[in-house]
Design an enzyme around this catalytic site. Structure first.
Site, PDB file in Angstrom:
ATOM      1  N   VAL A  99       6.850 -43.671 -78.779  1.00 49.96           N
ATOM      2  CA  VAL A  99       5.501 -44.154 -79.063  1.00 49.96           C
ATOM      3  C   VAL A  99       5.032 -43.473 -80.342  1.00 49.96           C
ATOM      4  O   VAL A  99       5.242 -42.268 -80.528  1.00 49.96           O
ATOM      5  CB  VAL A  99       4.524 -43.824 -77.918  1.00 49.96           C
ATOM      6  N   CYS A 100       4.415 -44.246 -81.222  1.00 55.33           N
ATOM      7  CA  CYS A 100       3.834 -43.697 -82.444  1.00 55.33           C
ATOM      8  C   CYS A 100       4.923 -42.971 -83.246  1.00 55.33           C
ATOM      9  O   CYS A 100       6.019 -43.486 -83.412  1.00 55.33           O
ATOM     10  CB  CYS A 100       2.660 -42.798 -82.072  1.00 55.33           C
ATOM     11  N   THR A 101       4.644 -41.766 -83.727  1.00 55.06           N
ATOM     12  CA  THR A 101       5.626 -41.056 -84.554  1.00 55.06           C
ATOM     13  C   THR A 101       6.744 -40.429 -83.730  1.00 55.06           C
ATOM     14  O   THR A 101       7.591 -39.724 -84.284  1.00 55.06           O
ATOM     15  CB  THR A 101       4.939 -39.977 -85.414  1.00 55.06           C
ATOM     16  N   ALA A 151       4.334 -48.883 -81.686  1.00 58.83           N
ATOM     17  CA  ALA A 151       3.503 -48.466 -82.815  1.00 58.83           C
ATOM     18  C   ALA A 151       2.542 -47.360 -82.379  1.00 58.83           C
ATOM     19  O   ALA A 151       2.830 -46.596 -81.461  1.00 58.83           O
ATOM     20  CB  ALA A 151       2.768 -49.677 -83.383  1.00 58.83           C
TER      21      ALA A 151
END
Length: 212
Positions: A99-101, A151
């Site tokens: 998730v995300c970075t 994202a």
């Protein structure tokens, strides 16, 4: 099934807690927060502490891996202990996700070479340096590689619901969605870079600098 969610200094809380709230609804899934050491780990702003109940080495072969993001992922990109754990876990996992970075960690471990992947919009350039091709798609699947990336922050909920569908079935995923009453009706349409004006972006930059 065993699901492992790594915790680390300066992780973003919802990146891990969003998928946790979905996955823990399934009776067949046990969720374990893992870290370098057992004990409390503080989120990116320091306000929230979450407990890691196991070390990475205690759970080398989880069925599901969900790597959250946060400012702390930059350090993990050079942390061979974490990268080796990710590689080893992925050898036998049903799905390895981020998730995300968190995708920067998957990329640094070599899992995203030549693949499309996503991350928070502010980190596309870092993701690209790992050998991945960044995309604005909210959830990116490579089912033949057993890899899914999501994202920024809130997209982890979407990813986890899709993960439940893949591992179980659509009814299970919809049941989880109903249990967490995930029925988004945001008051503003400002969830993507191309939807906002310069004033909003200036405020984002201001707020981000304040928390560093």
């Amino acid at each position: 099934m065993r699901a492992a969610i790594p915790l680390f200094h300066q992780f973003t809380a919802l990146d891990g807690i969003g998928p946790y709230e979905v996955l823990q609804r399934i009776p067949e899934i046990d969720v374990t927060f893992v870290g370098h050491e057992r004990g409390e780990i503080r989120s990116d702003n320091g306000f929230l502490g979450v407990t890691a109940d196991a070390r990475f080495e205690d759970l080398p072969h989880p069925d599901l891996v969900v790597v959250p993001g946060g400012e702390g992922t930059r350090a993990l990109m050079n942390d061979e202990r974490v990268l080796d754990w990710v590689r080893t876990a992925h050898e036998t996992s049903t799905f390895t996700t981020s998730v995300c970075t968190g995708s920067l960690v998957l990329g640094a471990a070599g899992l995203l070479d030549g693949l499309t992947a996503t991350t928070h919009w502010s980190a596309y350039h870092v993701l690209e340096r790992t050998g991945a091709t960044p995309t604005t798609t909210r959830v990116v699947e490579h089912l033949d590689r057993r890899i899914i990336t999501a994202a920024g922050v809130s997209s982890g909920i979407d990813m986890a619901l899709r993960l439940v569908e893949l591992v179980f079935d659509r009814t299970a995923a919809e049941a989880c969605q109903l249990m967490i009453e995930y029925d988004p009706q945001p008051p503003f349409d400002a969830g993507a870079v191309d939807k906002v004006g310069p004033g909003v972006m200036d405020r984002v930059i201001e707020y981000a600098q304040h928390r560093k």
